[in-house]
Design a protein around this motif. Structure first.
Motif, PDB file in Angstrom:
ATOM      1  N   LYS A 129      16.389   4.551   2.396  1.00 46.64           N
ATOM      2  CA  LYS A 129      15.827   5.889   2.310  1.00 46.64           C
ATOM      3  C   LYS A 129      14.505   6.001   1.603  1.00 46.64           C
ATOM      4  O   LYS A 129      14.496   5.706   0.487  1.00 46.64           O
ATOM      5  CB  LYS A 129      16.772   7.020   1.944  1.00 46.64           C
ATOM      6  N   LEU A 130      13.607   6.546   2.315  1.00 48.20           N
ATOM      7  CA  LEU A 130      12.246   6.814   1.476  1.00 48.20           C
ATOM      8  C   LEU A 130      11.781   8.193   1.677  1.00 48.20           C
ATOM      9  O   LEU A 130      12.043   8.934   2.557  1.00 48.20           O
ATOM     10  CB  LEU A 130      11.286   6.082   2.467  1.00 48.20           C
ATOM     11  N   VAL A 131      11.541   8.842   0.371  1.00 50.12           N
ATOM     12  CA  VAL A 131      11.373  10.126  -0.030  1.00 50.12           C
ATOM     13  C   VAL A 131      10.126  10.328  -0.518  1.00 50.12           C
ATOM     14  O   VAL A 131       9.553   9.834  -1.569  1.00 50.12           O
ATOM     15  CB  VAL A 131      12.580  10.736  -0.786  1.00 50.12           C
ATOM     16  N   ALA A 132       9.056  10.938   0.218  1.00 49.61           N
ATOM     17  CA  ALA A 132       7.803  11.200  -0.129  1.00 49.61           C
ATOM     18  C   ALA A 132       7.787  12.349  -1.121  1.00 49.61           C
ATOM     19  O   ALA A 132       8.258  13.274  -0.828  1.00 49.61           O
ATOM     20  CB  ALA A 132       6.801  11.470   1.055  1.00 49.61           C
ATOM     21  N   SER A 133       6.622  12.502  -2.025  1.00 49.33           N
ATOM     22  CA  SER A 133       6.554  13.564  -2.686  1.00 49.33           C
ATOM     23  C   SER A 133       5.902  14.858  -2.018  1.00 49.33           C
ATOM     24  O   SER A 133       5.256  14.374  -0.742  1.00 49.33           O
ATOM     25  CB  SER A 133       5.576  13.336  -4.180  1.00 49.33           C
ATOM     26  N   GLN A 180       0.799  -1.236   0.055  1.00 46.42           N
ATOM     27  CA  GLN A 180       0.119  -0.124   0.214  1.00 46.42           C
ATOM     28  C   GLN A 180       1.000   1.329   0.057  1.00 46.42           C
ATOM     29  O   GLN A 180       0.514   2.368   0.822  1.00 46.42           O
ATOM     30  CB  GLN A 180      -1.038   0.008   1.128  1.00 46.42           C
ATOM     31  N   LEU A 181       1.821   1.302  -0.834  1.00 47.22           N
ATOM     32  CA  LEU A 181       2.701   2.405  -0.734  1.00 47.22           C
ATOM     33  C   LEU A 181       2.279   3.548  -1.659  1.00 47.22           C
ATOM     34  O   LEU A 181       1.392   3.362  -2.571  1.00 47.22           O
ATOM     35  CB  LEU A 181       4.213   2.147  -1.483  1.00 47.22           C
ATOM     36  N   PRO A 182       2.403   4.600  -0.993  1.00 46.38           N
ATOM     37  CA  PRO A 182       1.795   6.087  -1.686  1.00 46.38           C
ATOM     38  C   PRO A 182       2.292   6.291  -3.090  1.00 46.38           C
ATOM     39  O   PRO A 182       3.577   5.881  -3.499  1.00 46.38           O
ATOM     40  CB  PRO A 182       2.108   7.089  -0.921  1.00 46.38           C
ATOM     41  N   SER A 183       1.834   7.176  -3.995  1.00 49.78           N
ATOM     42  CA  SER A 183       2.275   7.232  -5.200  1.00 49.78           C
ATOM     43  C   SER A 183       3.555   8.194  -5.153  1.00 49.78           C
ATOM     44  O   SER A 183       3.678   9.079  -4.182  1.00 49.78           O
ATOM     45  CB  SER A 183       1.222   8.048  -6.093  1.00 49.78           C
ATOM     46  N   ALA A 184       4.311   8.229  -6.284  1.00 46.84           N
ATOM     47  CA  ALA A 184       5.639   9.042  -6.432  1.00 46.84           C
ATOM     48  C   ALA A 184       6.347   9.076  -5.155  1.00 46.84           C
ATOM     49  O   ALA A 184       7.094   9.970  -4.720  1.00 46.84           O
ATOM     50  CB  ALA A 184       5.029  10.481  -6.442  1.00 46.84           C
ATOM     51  N   LEU A 185       6.408   7.801  -4.312  1.00 49.98           N
ATOM     52  CA  LEU A 185       7.612   7.586  -3.430  1.00 49.98           C
ATOM     53  C   LEU A 185       8.891   7.056  -3.894  1.00 49.98           C
ATOM     54  O   LEU A 185       8.734   6.091  -4.695  1.00 49.98           O
ATOM     55  CB  LEU A 185       7.143   6.497  -2.493  1.00 49.98           C
ATOM     56  N   ARG A 186       9.997   7.595  -3.661  1.00 46.33           N
ATOM     57  CA  ARG A 186      11.194   7.270  -3.969  1.00 46.33           C
ATOM     58  C   ARG A 186      11.738   6.405  -2.768  1.00 46.33           C
ATOM     59  O   ARG A 186      12.054   6.752  -1.727  1.00 46.33           O
ATOM     60  CB  ARG A 186      12.080   8.507  -4.343  1.00 46.33           C
TER      61      ARG A 186
END
Length: 332
Positions: free
Chosen positions: A163-167, A82-88
């Motif tokens: 490392k997780l980077v949210a938009s 269930q990861l959000p969109s545009a997550l790097r």
């Protein structure tokens, strides 16, 4: 006036009453069911929290650092739920999530990106992910952006940093970085029996120490200011004790800053760090770590974070003739 001394009895109690469970708060709970599940070769699991869509937050899991979720977990495979969109997503065997392969003996790194809401991709070994070419789809909503694998390098069970980077939401302007104001030193205290916490709503920015464990230590604290208003410092929590001389890299958990330190006895005694959350206008500030500073001799040392940066980490190895390093961060 800054206060640094506890009574000898209180300090002994402070360092001897060690909880058997984690005492340092980490990231907030998973958002909308989003999580990343790590699995080792025995299929034991460890779960990582994920920053919310549109938050602009960065979560770093440096898996050799005390207080980090899944510390020392030997990851063989990974699952995304269930990861959000545009997550790097950046994964590497380098403990600080570097991708500078020219200077490091680095085995691998992987860059992934989600392309739709609620991205769920089943269990894949890390070695299998590296078979995908750049800009190809691994599973519905998950794209391989790029990767690196050293020829002959051992990838399996060597994941050390994620490392997780949210938009960031388009309608939410990125706030300015906080500045520091009114840096000031605490009184000196004996290194071998003290506990210090910065005054209300201030953050640690420096430390000075002279001689061995019977020498003096003091701390520098400052107020953080964002958009003309002082930043609030809340939810102070002491981390579990660690042995000073072991060379352990301590870093405050995601999006928390350092506000205190205590030490008991000589270099083989216990050290504890206090970390807290910084907030402004009802919003917790994002903490962006910088690289570790250079090594300095502990026995005659003085360190200050650069202007408009705040302490989040420290490492010491050996006795007073050993070396100490610090890590600073920007608040935004």
């Amino acid at each position: 006036m800054m206060h640094i001394h506890f009574s000898a009895y209180a300090l002994t109690l402070f360092f001897s009453l060690i909880s058997t469970h984690a005492v340092m708060a980490g990231s907030p709970p998973p958002n909308d069911g989003a999580q990343i599940i790590l699995r080792d070769k025995e299929q034991d699991t460890c779960t990582l929290d994920v920053p919310a869509a549109g938050s602009g937050l960065t979560y770093r899991y440096e898996l050799m650092v005390p207080g980090t979720k899944c510390r020392s977990f030997l990851t063989r495979s990974i699952e995304f739920i269930q990861l959000p969109s545009a997550l790097r997503i950046f994964m590497s065997d380098d403990g600080w999530c570097s991708e500078n392969t020219t200077e490091l003996d680095q085995r691998f790194w992987i860059k992934l990106k989600t392309t739709k809401k609620a991205t769920t991709v089943g269990i894949n070994e890390i070695t299998y992910l590296l078979t995908y070419k750049p800009n190809t789809i691994i599973g519905p909503g998950l794209m391989m952006e790029d990767s690196y694998e050293k020829v002959g390098g051992e990838v399996r069970d060597n994941l050390s940093c994620i490392k997780l980077v949210a938009s960031r939401a388009f309608d939410t302007p990125w706030p300015p970085a906080a500045t520091d104001r009114d840096r000031s030193w605490s009184p000196f205290a004996s290194e071998d029996l003290h506990a210090f916490s910065c005054p209300t709503d201030t953050i640690m920015t420096g430390r000075q120490h002279n001689r061995d464990e019977s020498g003096n230590t003091r701390y520098e604290c400052a107020t953080a200011v964002q958009s003309g208003a002082s930043v609030a410092v809340q939810d102070k929590v002491w981390a579990a004790p660690l042995t000073e001389s072991d060379g352990i890299y301590f870093v405050c958990p995601n999006n928390r800053i350092m506000t205190g330190r205590g030490h008991y006895k000589d270099e083989n005694g216990n050290t504890r760090y206090e970390c807290a959350t910084a907030s402004h206008a009802g919003r917790n500030l994002t903490v962006t770590p910088h690289e570790w500073g250079g090594s300095m001799s502990e026995s005659n040392s003085e360190f200050h974070c650069p202007a408009d940066q705040f302490l989040i980490g420290r490492r010491h190895t050996g006795d007073e003739n050993g070396y100490t390093r610090y890590r600073c961060a920007t608040l935004q």
